[in-house]
Design an enzyme around this catalytic site. Sequence first.
Site, PDB file in Angstrom:
ATOM      1  N   SER A 176       3.746  -8.291   3.089  1.00  0.00           N
ATOM      2  CA  SER A 176       3.941  -8.798   1.740  1.00  0.00           C
ATOM      3  C   SER A 176       5.144  -8.109   1.120  1.00  0.00           C
ATOM      4  O   SER A 176       5.475  -6.972   1.485  1.00  0.00           O
ATOM      5  CB  SER A 176       2.698  -8.524   0.886  1.00  0.00           C
ATOM      6  OG  SER A 176       2.958  -8.671  -0.489  1.00  0.00           O
TER       7      SER A 176
ATOM      8  N   TYR B 286      -3.792  -2.812  -1.948  1.00  0.00           N
ATOM      9  CA  TYR B 286      -3.079  -3.953  -1.362  1.00  0.00           C
ATOM     10  C   TYR B 286      -1.667  -3.538  -0.954  1.00  0.00           C
ATOM     11  O   TYR B 286      -1.226  -3.794   0.166  1.00  0.00           O
ATOM     12  CB  TYR B 286      -3.028  -5.102  -2.363  1.00  0.00           C
ATOM     13  CG  TYR B 286      -2.445  -6.375  -1.798  1.00  0.00           C
ATOM     14  CD1 TYR B 286      -3.255  -7.287  -1.125  1.00  0.00           C
ATOM     15  CD2 TYR B 286      -1.091  -6.664  -1.935  1.00  0.00           C
ATOM     16  CE1 TYR B 286      -2.722  -8.460  -0.604  1.00  0.00           C
ATOM     17  CE2 TYR B 286      -0.554  -7.827  -1.416  1.00  0.00           C
ATOM     18  CZ  TYR B 286      -1.377  -8.718  -0.756  1.00  0.00           C
ATOM     19  OH  TYR B 286      -0.844  -9.879  -0.222  1.00  0.00           O
TER      20      TYR B 286
END
Length: 275
Positions: free
Chosen positions: A158, A175
Amino acid sequence: MGQLDGKVAFITGAARGQGRSHAVLLAEQGADIIGIDVCEDNPYNAYPLGTYEELQETRALVEKAGRRMVALKADVRDFGQVKAAVDKGVEEFGRLDISISNAGIAPMSWAERSEEEDVEIWRAVVDVNLTGAWIAAKAAVPHIQAGGRGGAVVLISSSSGLKGFSGYGGAGGGYGAAKAGLLGLMRSMANALAPESIRVNAVVPTAVNTMMATNEAMTAFINGDPARAKHMANPMPVGMVEPIDISQAVLYLVGDSGRYVTGVALPVDAGFVNK
């Protein structure tokens, strides 16, 4: 004639979203698919995860593209489940050439949490997004090595793994840490597997138009702070990219066009990382 004729790809998180897109595009290019999904919700995730019915819909789309798919329920956090699924797929198709660690969760929430809950959320997201990706690769790579033909591994990271996310709590911090960890894992694997012509790369997307980015909890998380919303905006005039945009990057990395590309974190991010 497809770019991947005769090859077999293993994909995690294949029930919907990016995983489904990867499965269908690779099938259109000639690959048979081994696809898994947890097919049940995670108590620390704020939106529902893919279902077994959706996984079978992915299988039907692969078959519509003219290829075969072994579609199985398996949890990427459980090595035994993942290995059993990969082994069954290889038994069916006779080989494995490609592994794509795609499964992930994003347990963002604007709600207040206790410190204990925040720790559990950290563990949940790191277990799925980082440890699960490693487990998938660990189960798949020996089969790719056994073929002696080289191959490709792709980890779906990401932009938060390169740019950083907003916050350091269990959700946002976990995350971002997991997605950054994937890049370290990718580089270590690339070094180790290069002598066997097994390339290992990561794709680094900005927000993608899937349930992970469009659910109510994520929208509230972003909109709860104008500075956060500005931080997460893309320089190019697009709010989110589409799953096929990520799948096209995956295809490049696993196909012959990327045969000498390894150890690369490839942004598909509308300029997000560069800003």
